[in-house]
Enzyme design. Structure first.
Site, PDB file in Angstrom:
ATOM      1  N   LYS A  52       7.432   4.084  -5.051  1.00  0.00           N
ATOM      2  CA  LYS A  52       6.502   4.168  -6.185  1.00  0.00           C
ATOM      3  C   LYS A  52       5.253   3.366  -5.833  1.00  0.00           C
ATOM      4  O   LYS A  52       5.229   2.144  -5.962  1.00  0.00           O
ATOM      5  CB  LYS A  52       7.131   3.629  -7.469  1.00  0.00           C
ATOM      6  CG  LYS A  52       6.200   3.708  -8.671  1.00  0.00           C
ATOM      7  CD  LYS A  52       6.862   3.121  -9.915  1.00  0.00           C
ATOM      8  CE  LYS A  52       5.896   3.157 -11.088  1.00  0.00           C
ATOM      9  NZ  LYS A  52       4.728   2.244 -10.894  1.00  0.00           N
ATOM     10  N   SER A 107       7.943  -0.226  -6.815  1.00  0.00           N
ATOM     11  CA  SER A 107       6.690  -0.695  -7.400  1.00  0.00           C
ATOM     12  C   SER A 107       6.353  -2.115  -6.938  1.00  0.00           C
ATOM     13  O   SER A 107       6.033  -2.332  -5.778  1.00  0.00           O
ATOM     14  CB  SER A 107       6.787  -0.611  -8.925  1.00  0.00           C
ATOM     15  OG  SER A 107       5.528  -0.765  -9.529  1.00  0.00           O
ATOM     16  N   ASP A 139       3.656  -6.249   6.621  1.00  0.00           N
ATOM     17  CA  ASP A 139       2.388  -6.020   7.317  1.00  0.00           C
ATOM     18  C   ASP A 139       1.768  -7.309   7.835  1.00  0.00           C
ATOM     19  O   ASP A 139       1.081  -7.312   8.861  1.00  0.00           O
ATOM     20  CB  ASP A 139       1.397  -5.318   6.384  1.00  0.00           C
ATOM     21  CG  ASP A 139       1.665  -3.826   6.268  1.00  0.00           C
ATOM     22  OD1 ASP A 139       2.661  -3.358   6.853  1.00  0.00           O
ATOM     23  OD2 ASP A 139       0.887  -3.122   5.588  1.00  0.00           O
TER      24      ASP A 139
END
Length: 412
Positions: free
Chosen positions: A283, A258, A269
Protein backbone atom coordinates in the site's frame (compact mmCIF):
# COMPACT_ATOMS: atom_id res chain seq x y z
CA UNK A 1 -25.84 16.29 -11.92
CA UNK A 2 -29.14 16.29 -13.78
CA UNK A 3 -28.92 12.52 -14.19
CA UNK A 4 -28.11 12.15 -10.49
CA UNK A 5 -31.11 14.25 -9.49
CA UNK A 6 -33.40 12.17 -11.72
CA UNK A 7 -32.19 8.87 -10.21
CA UNK A 8 -32.39 10.30 -6.69
CA UNK A 9 -36.04 11.37 -7.14
CA UNK A 10 -37.11 8.09 -8.71
CA UNK A 11 -35.52 6.01 -5.95
CA UNK A 12 -37.05 8.19 -3.26
CA UNK A 13 -40.49 8.00 -4.83
CA UNK A 14 -40.68 4.47 -6.23
CA UNK A 15 -38.34 2.18 -4.26
CA UNK A 16 -40.20 -0.72 -2.65
CA UNK A 17 -39.40 0.51 0.87
CA UNK A 18 -39.25 4.05 2.17
CA UNK A 19 -35.73 5.48 2.36
CA UNK A 20 -34.67 8.81 3.80
CA UNK A 21 -32.81 11.52 1.98
CA UNK A 22 -29.91 11.09 4.44
CA UNK A 23 -29.61 7.39 3.58
CA UNK A 24 -29.54 8.07 -0.14
CA UNK A 25 -27.09 10.96 0.08
CA UNK A 26 -24.71 9.01 2.34
CA UNK A 27 -24.85 5.97 0.03
CA UNK A 28 -24.27 8.13 -3.04
CA UNK A 29 -21.25 9.92 -1.53
CA UNK A 30 -19.75 6.69 -0.23
CA UNK A 31 -20.30 5.03 -3.61
CA UNK A 32 -18.54 7.88 -5.37
CA UNK A 33 -15.51 7.70 -3.07
CA UNK A 34 -15.17 3.93 -2.82
CA UNK A 35 -15.28 3.64 -6.60
CA UNK A 36 -12.01 5.59 -6.80
CA UNK A 37 -9.77 3.16 -4.94
CA UNK A 38 -9.97 0.76 -1.97
CA UNK A 39 -8.90 3.37 0.61
CA UNK A 40 -11.11 6.38 -0.15
CA UNK A 41 -14.39 6.48 1.77
CA UNK A 42 -17.05 8.57 3.49
CA UNK A 43 -16.97 8.79 7.29
CA UNK A 44 -20.24 9.44 9.07
CA UNK A 45 -20.23 10.92 12.55
CA UNK A 46 -19.57 7.59 14.32
CA UNK A 47 -16.86 6.54 11.87
CA UNK A 48 -15.15 9.94 12.09
CA UNK A 49 -15.20 9.85 15.89
CA UNK A 50 -13.75 6.33 15.96
CA UNK A 51 -11.03 7.30 13.48
CA UNK A 52 -10.03 10.22 15.72
CA UNK A 53 -9.87 7.88 18.71
CA UNK A 54 -7.63 5.48 16.83
CA UNK A 55 -5.22 8.18 15.65
CA UNK A 56 -5.01 9.84 19.08
CA UNK A 57 -4.47 6.48 20.72
CA UNK A 58 -6.39 7.47 23.83
CA UNK A 59 -10.01 7.25 24.98
CA UNK A 60 -12.22 6.96 28.03
CA UNK A 61 -12.50 3.30 28.97
CA UNK A 62 -11.42 0.40 31.17
CA UNK A 63 -8.03 -0.60 29.78
CA UNK A 64 -8.42 -4.13 28.41
CA UNK A 65 -7.56 -5.67 25.07
CA UNK A 66 -10.47 -7.90 24.05
CA UNK A 67 -11.78 -10.17 21.33
CA UNK A 68 -15.07 -11.95 20.69
CA UNK A 69 -15.35 -15.67 21.47
CA UNK A 70 -18.55 -17.73 21.38
CA UNK A 71 -20.64 -14.61 21.70
CA UNK A 72 -18.79 -13.30 24.76
CA UNK A 73 -16.14 -10.62 25.12
CA UNK A 74 -12.88 -12.37 25.99
CA UNK A 75 -10.07 -10.55 27.74
CA UNK A 76 -6.76 -10.85 25.88
CA UNK A 77 -4.86 -8.84 28.47
CA UNK A 78 -5.40 -5.89 30.81
CA UNK A 79 -3.28 -2.79 30.17
CA UNK A 80 -0.95 -1.88 33.02
CA UNK A 81 -2.05 0.83 35.45
CA UNK A 82 -5.66 1.00 34.23
CA UNK A 83 -9.01 0.38 35.97
CA UNK A 84 -9.14 -3.16 34.54
CA UNK A 85 -5.65 -4.03 35.77
CA UNK A 86 -6.33 -2.66 39.26
CA UNK A 87 -9.64 -4.56 39.37
CA UNK A 88 -7.77 -7.82 38.79
CA UNK A 89 -8.90 -8.75 35.28
CA UNK A 90 -7.03 -11.76 33.93
CA UNK A 91 -6.28 -13.12 30.48
CA UNK A 92 -9.12 -15.45 29.45
CA UNK A 93 -11.83 -13.77 31.53
CA UNK A 94 -15.21 -13.65 29.76
CA UNK A 95 -17.39 -10.56 30.05
CA UNK A 96 -21.02 -11.68 29.91
CA UNK A 97 -22.87 -8.45 30.75
CA UNK A 98 -22.16 -4.72 30.53
CA UNK A 99 -24.29 -2.52 32.81
CA UNK A 100 -26.83 -5.30 33.07
CA UNK A 101 -27.13 -5.90 29.32
CA UNK A 102 -26.03 -9.31 27.95
CA UNK A 103 -23.20 -9.06 25.43
CA UNK A 104 -24.39 -12.05 23.41
CA UNK A 105 -25.75 -10.81 20.13
CA UNK A 106 -23.52 -7.74 20.11
CA UNK A 107 -20.66 -7.26 17.68
CA UNK A 108 -17.19 -6.65 19.09
CA UNK A 109 -17.42 -2.98 18.12
CA UNK A 110 -20.78 -2.60 19.84
CA UNK A 111 -19.43 -4.21 23.01
CA UNK A 112 -16.30 -2.05 22.97
CA UNK A 113 -18.42 1.08 22.44
CA UNK A 114 -20.42 0.18 25.55
CA UNK A 115 -17.26 -0.20 27.63
CA UNK A 116 -15.91 3.14 26.43
CA UNK A 117 -17.44 6.38 27.64
CA UNK A 118 -16.86 9.67 29.43
CA UNK A 119 -13.97 9.73 31.89
CA UNK A 120 -15.22 9.41 35.49
CA UNK A 121 -18.40 7.57 34.54
CA UNK A 122 -19.00 4.29 36.46
CA UNK A 123 -19.65 0.97 34.77
CA UNK A 124 -20.51 -2.53 35.98
CA UNK A 125 -19.53 -5.69 34.12
CA UNK A 126 -20.31 -9.32 34.82
CA UNK A 127 -17.25 -11.57 34.54
CA UNK A 128 -16.93 -15.35 34.28
CA UNK A 129 -13.54 -16.83 35.06
CA UNK A 130 -12.30 -20.34 34.39
CA UNK A 131 -14.65 -23.18 33.46
CA UNK A 132 -18.07 -22.58 31.91
CA UNK A 133 -19.90 -23.72 35.03
CA UNK A 134 -18.25 -21.15 37.31
CA UNK A 135 -20.52 -18.47 38.74
CA UNK A 136 -20.11 -15.02 37.17
CA UNK A 137 -19.19 -12.16 39.48
CA UNK A 138 -19.79 -8.43 39.15
CA UNK A 139 -16.99 -5.88 38.90
CA UNK A 140 -17.58 -2.15 39.37
CA UNK A 141 -15.14 0.23 37.67
CA UNK A 142 -14.80 3.91 36.80
CA UNK A 143 -13.71 4.89 33.32
CA UNK A 144 -10.37 6.66 32.96
CA UNK A 145 -8.28 8.04 30.11
CA UNK A 146 -6.72 4.98 28.46
CA UNK A 147 -3.68 5.32 26.22
CA UNK A 148 -3.17 2.53 23.74
CA UNK A 149 0.16 0.74 23.77
CA UNK A 150 1.23 0.26 20.15
CA UNK A 151 4.82 -0.48 21.25
CA UNK A 152 5.86 -3.46 23.34
CA UNK A 153 9.39 -4.57 24.12
CA UNK A 154 11.50 -7.09 25.97
CA UNK A 155 15.01 -8.52 26.01
CA UNK A 156 15.71 -11.61 23.92
CA UNK A 157 19.03 -12.59 25.45
CA UNK A 158 21.30 -9.67 24.57
CA UNK A 159 18.98 -8.45 21.80
CA UNK A 160 16.34 -5.76 22.25
CA UNK A 161 12.99 -6.87 20.77
CA UNK A 162 10.53 -4.06 19.95
CA UNK A 163 7.12 -4.81 18.45
CA UNK A 164 5.15 -1.93 16.88
CA UNK A 165 1.50 -2.79 16.18
CA UNK A 166 0.31 0.56 14.80
CA UNK A 167 1.21 4.20 14.21
CA UNK A 168 -0.85 6.47 16.46
CA UNK A 169 0.15 9.49 18.53
CA UNK A 170 1.40 7.06 21.18
CA UNK A 171 3.89 5.26 18.91
CA UNK A 172 6.94 7.55 19.04
CA UNK A 173 6.75 8.07 22.84
CA UNK A 174 6.34 4.31 23.24
CA UNK A 175 9.38 3.63 21.04
CA UNK A 176 11.56 6.05 22.99
CA UNK A 177 10.50 4.48 26.28
CA UNK A 178 11.15 0.97 24.94
CA UNK A 179 14.66 1.80 23.73
CA UNK A 180 15.52 3.54 26.99
CA UNK A 181 14.25 0.59 29.03
CA UNK A 182 16.25 -1.93 26.99
CA UNK A 183 19.41 0.16 27.21
CA UNK A 184 19.05 0.38 30.98
CA UNK A 185 18.23 -3.33 31.28
CA UNK A 186 21.01 -4.72 29.07
CA UNK A 187 23.62 -1.98 29.27
CA UNK A 188 26.84 -2.84 27.46
CA UNK A 189 25.57 -6.35 26.69
CA UNK A 190 23.04 -4.98 24.18
CA UNK A 191 24.16 -6.12 20.70
CA UNK A 192 21.28 -4.92 18.50
CA UNK A 193 17.55 -4.56 17.98
CA UNK A 194 14.75 -6.46 16.28
CA UNK A 195 11.98 -4.07 15.16
CA UNK A 196 8.85 -6.16 14.53
CA UNK A 197 6.45 -4.58 12.01
CA UNK A 198 4.62 -7.77 11.09
CA UNK A 199 0.83 -7.45 10.78
CA UNK A 200 1.12 -3.72 11.37
CA UNK A 201 -1.53 -2.10 9.12
CA UNK A 202 -0.04 1.39 9.34
CA UNK A 203 -1.48 4.65 10.62
CA UNK A 204 -0.22 8.22 10.76
CA UNK A 205 2.38 9.31 8.21
CA UNK A 206 4.13 11.69 10.61
CA UNK A 207 4.53 8.90 13.16
CA UNK A 208 6.08 6.62 10.54
CA UNK A 209 8.52 9.40 9.63
CA UNK A 210 9.33 9.96 13.30
CA UNK A 211 9.97 6.26 13.94
CA UNK A 212 12.24 5.94 10.90
CA UNK A 213 14.06 9.15 11.93
CA UNK A 214 14.78 7.54 15.30
CA UNK A 215 17.12 5.08 13.58
CA UNK A 216 18.49 7.19 10.70
CA UNK A 217 21.11 9.86 11.30
CA UNK A 218 20.75 11.67 7.97
CA UNK A 219 19.22 11.45 4.50
CA UNK A 220 15.73 11.12 3.07
CA UNK A 221 13.01 9.05 4.73
CA UNK A 222 10.09 9.36 2.31
CA UNK A 223 8.62 11.73 -0.25
CA UNK A 224 5.11 12.10 -1.63
CA UNK A 225 3.86 13.08 -5.08
CA UNK A 226 0.36 14.22 -5.93
CA UNK A 227 -1.79 14.22 -9.04
CA UNK A 228 0.70 15.75 -11.46
CA UNK A 229 3.65 13.71 -10.23
CA UNK A 230 5.20 16.79 -8.62
CA UNK A 231 6.82 16.23 -5.25
CA UNK A 232 4.47 17.67 -2.66
CA UNK A 233 6.31 16.73 0.54
CA UNK A 234 9.77 15.51 1.43
CA UNK A 235 10.77 14.22 4.84
CA UNK A 236 14.46 14.07 5.78
CA UNK A 237 16.08 12.67 8.91
CA UNK A 238 17.44 14.90 11.65
CA UNK A 239 20.82 14.18 13.22
CA UNK A 240 20.82 11.55 15.94
CA UNK A 241 20.23 7.81 16.25
CA UNK A 242 18.18 6.57 19.18
CA UNK A 243 19.92 3.17 19.04
CA UNK A 244 23.46 4.61 18.88
CA UNK A 245 24.29 2.82 15.64
CA UNK A 246 23.68 -0.74 16.84
CA UNK A 247 22.63 -3.29 14.17
CA UNK A 248 18.90 -3.53 13.43
CA UNK A 249 16.81 -6.32 11.90
CA UNK A 250 13.28 -5.34 10.80
CA UNK A 251 10.68 -8.12 10.58
CA UNK A 252 7.95 -7.71 7.93
CA UNK A 253 5.27 -9.86 6.33
CA UNK A 254 2.17 -9.62 4.15
CA UNK A 255 0.33 -7.80 6.93
CA UNK A 256 2.89 -4.97 7.04
CA UNK A 257 1.25 -2.10 5.18
CA UNK A 258 1.34 1.64 4.54
CA UNK A 259 3.23 3.38 7.38
CA UNK A 260 5.00 0.10 8.19
CA UNK A 261 6.26 -0.04 4.63
CA UNK A 262 7.46 3.57 4.84
CA UNK A 263 9.64 2.67 7.83
CA UNK A 264 10.85 -0.59 6.30
CA UNK A 265 11.59 1.00 2.92
CA UNK A 266 13.48 3.91 4.49
CA UNK A 267 15.66 1.70 6.69
CA UNK A 268 16.37 -0.61 3.76
CA UNK A 269 17.23 2.12 1.25
CA UNK A 270 19.41 3.94 3.77
CA UNK A 271 21.23 0.66 4.54
CA UNK A 272 20.39 1.09 8.21
CA UNK A 273 18.70 -2.27 8.78
CA UNK A 274 18.38 -5.75 7.35
CA UNK A 275 14.80 -6.58 6.38
CA UNK A 276 13.75 -10.14 7.15
CA UNK A 277 10.49 -12.00 6.60
CA UNK A 278 8.19 -12.05 3.59
CA UNK A 279 6.89 -9.57 0.99
CA UNK A 280 4.88 -6.70 2.46
CA UNK A 281 1.31 -5.72 1.53
CA UNK A 282 2.07 -3.02 -1.06
CA UNK A 283 0.00 0.00 0.00
CA UNK A 284 1.98 2.94 -1.32
CA UNK A 285 -0.66 5.68 -1.18
CA UNK A 286 -1.40 8.53 1.20
CA UNK A 287 -4.93 9.31 2.44
CA UNK A 288 -6.02 12.73 3.68
CA UNK A 289 -8.93 13.19 6.09
CA UNK A 290 -11.06 16.17 5.04
CA UNK A 291 -13.65 17.25 7.63
CA UNK A 292 -17.14 18.01 6.35
CA UNK A 293 -20.24 19.55 7.89
CA UNK A 294 -22.15 17.91 10.76
CA UNK A 295 -19.08 16.14 12.21
CA UNK A 296 -18.61 14.03 9.09
CA UNK A 297 -15.52 13.63 6.93
CA UNK A 298 -14.16 12.13 3.75
CA UNK A 299 -10.99 10.07 3.45
CA UNK A 300 -9.49 10.48 0.02
CA UNK A 301 -6.25 9.32 -1.58
CA UNK A 302 -4.19 12.42 -2.41
CA UNK A 303 -0.68 11.15 -3.18
CA UNK A 304 1.67 8.23 -3.63
CA UNK A 305 4.74 7.92 -1.46
CA UNK A 306 8.26 7.00 -2.53
CA UNK A 307 11.17 5.49 -0.61
CA UNK A 308 14.57 7.27 -0.51
CA UNK A 309 15.73 5.50 -3.69
CA UNK A 310 12.67 6.83 -5.53
CA UNK A 311 10.78 3.55 -5.75
CA UNK A 312 7.05 3.21 -5.29
CA UNK A 313 5.90 0.08 -3.50
CA UNK A 314 2.27 0.52 -4.59
CA UNK A 315 0.82 -2.91 -5.48
CA UNK A 316 4.34 -4.39 -5.20
CA UNK A 317 5.36 -4.22 -1.56
CA UNK A 318 8.82 -4.19 -0.03
CA UNK A 319 10.98 -7.23 -0.68
CA UNK A 320 12.97 -8.31 2.39
CA UNK A 321 16.74 -8.66 2.15
CA UNK A 322 16.43 -12.14 3.64
CA UNK A 323 13.26 -14.09 2.93
CA UNK A 324 12.25 -16.17 5.94
CA UNK A 325 8.89 -17.91 6.00
CA UNK A 326 7.06 -18.30 9.29
CA UNK A 327 7.44 -22.02 9.88
CA UNK A 328 7.27 -24.80 12.38
CA UNK A 329 9.53 -27.82 12.08
CA UNK A 330 8.33 -28.31 8.55
CA UNK A 331 6.89 -26.02 5.95
CA UNK A 332 3.15 -26.35 5.43
CA UNK A 333 1.41 -25.09 2.29
CA UNK A 334 -0.86 -22.10 2.79
CA UNK A 335 -3.08 -20.18 0.43
CA UNK A 336 -1.51 -16.82 -0.48
CA UNK A 337 -2.91 -13.87 1.46
CA UNK A 338 -4.59 -10.83 -0.10
CA UNK A 339 -2.34 -8.01 -1.18
CA UNK A 340 -2.98 -4.39 -2.13
CA UNK A 341 -2.81 -5.35 -5.83
CA UNK A 342 -5.69 -7.83 -5.29
CA UNK A 343 -8.10 -5.14 -4.09
CA UNK A 344 -10.71 -3.98 -6.59
CA UNK A 345 -9.79 -0.59 -8.03
CA UNK A 346 -6.30 -0.50 -6.49
CA UNK A 347 -4.05 2.29 -7.76
CA UNK A 348 -1.42 1.30 -10.29
CA UNK A 349 2.30 1.67 -9.66
CA UNK A 350 3.26 4.72 -11.70
CA UNK A 351 6.98 3.84 -11.76
CA UNK A 352 6.37 0.76 -13.91
CA UNK A 353 5.94 1.14 -17.67
CA UNK A 354 4.13 -2.17 -18.06
CA UNK A 355 1.86 -3.06 -15.18
CA UNK A 356 2.14 -6.72 -14.15
CA UNK A 357 -1.05 -8.70 -14.62
CA UNK A 358 -0.50 -10.25 -11.21
CA UNK A 359 1.62 -9.27 -8.20
CA UNK A 360 5.26 -10.30 -8.53
CA UNK A 361 6.11 -13.78 -7.36
CA UNK A 362 7.56 -13.86 -3.89
CA UNK A 363 8.75 -17.45 -3.81
CA UNK A 364 6.93 -20.28 -2.14
CA UNK A 365 3.67 -19.59 -0.36
CA UNK A 366 4.04 -18.64 3.27
CA UNK A 367 3.74 -21.69 5.50
CA UNK A 368 0.93 -22.03 7.95
CA UNK A 369 1.91 -21.38 11.53
CA UNK A 370 0.06 -20.80 14.76
CA UNK A 371 3.02 -18.93 16.23
CA UNK A 372 2.10 -15.62 17.83
CA UNK A 373 4.49 -12.82 16.85
CA UNK A 374 7.05 -12.51 19.60
CA UNK A 375 6.31 -15.92 21.15
CA UNK A 376 8.82 -18.69 21.83
CA UNK A 377 7.55 -20.50 18.70
CA UNK A 378 8.16 -17.44 16.50
CA UNK A 379 10.61 -18.81 13.92
CA UNK A 380 11.16 -15.50 12.13
CA UNK A 381 12.03 -13.75 15.38
CA UNK A 382 14.52 -16.46 16.30
CA UNK A 383 16.19 -16.12 12.90
CA UNK A 384 16.45 -12.35 13.41
CA UNK A 385 18.02 -12.83 16.84
CA UNK A 386 20.46 -15.40 15.40
CA UNK A 387 21.50 -12.90 12.71
CA UNK A 388 22.26 -10.22 15.28
CA UNK A 389 24.19 -12.69 17.44
CA UNK A 390 26.19 -13.78 14.40
CA UNK A 391 26.92 -10.17 13.47
CA UNK A 392 28.09 -9.45 17.00
CA UNK A 393 30.36 -12.50 17.06
CA UNK A 394 31.85 -11.57 13.68
CA UNK A 395 32.71 -8.09 14.95
CA UNK A 396 34.49 -9.63 17.94
CA UNK A 397 36.79 -11.77 15.80
CA UNK A 398 40.45 -10.75 16.10
CA UNK A 399 41.88 -8.93 13.12
CA UNK A 400 43.53 -11.32 10.72
CA UNK A 401 47.23 -10.65 10.04
CA UNK A 402 47.99 -9.58 6.52
CA UNK A 403 49.47 -12.29 4.31
CA UNK A 404 53.09 -11.89 3.36
CA UNK A 405 53.50 -10.60 -0.17
CA UNK A 406 54.39 -13.34 -2.61
CA UNK A 407 58.16 -13.57 -3.28
CA UNK A 408 59.06 -14.48 -6.84
CA UNK A 409 62.47 -16.12 -7.30
CA UNK A 410 64.31 -16.05 -10.57
CA UNK A 411 67.58 -17.61 -11.54
CA UNK A 412 70.16 -15.97 -13.69
Amino acid sequence: MGLFSEVFERVRGQYVEKVTDDQLVKAAINGMLTSLDPHSSFLDTDDFTEMQVQTRGEFGGLGIEVTLENGYVKVISPIDDTPAARAGFQTGDLITQIDGEPVQGLSLKQAVDKMRGPVGQPIKVMVRRGQAETTPFEVSLTREVIKSQPVKSRAEGDVGYIRITGFSRQTQPGLEKAVQTLQQQLGSKLIGYVIDLRNNPGGLLDQAVSVADSFIDKGNIVSTRGRDGVETQRFDAAAGDLTKGLPIVVLVNGGSASASEIVAGALQDQHRAVLMGTQTFGKGSVQTIMPLRDQKAMKITTARYYTPSGRSIQALGVTPDITVEQAKLEKVAQAPGRKEADLRGALSNDTLKNQPATPPATGAAAPKSDAVPGSAEDYQLQRAVDLLIGTSLFRQLPSQPQANPMVTKTSG
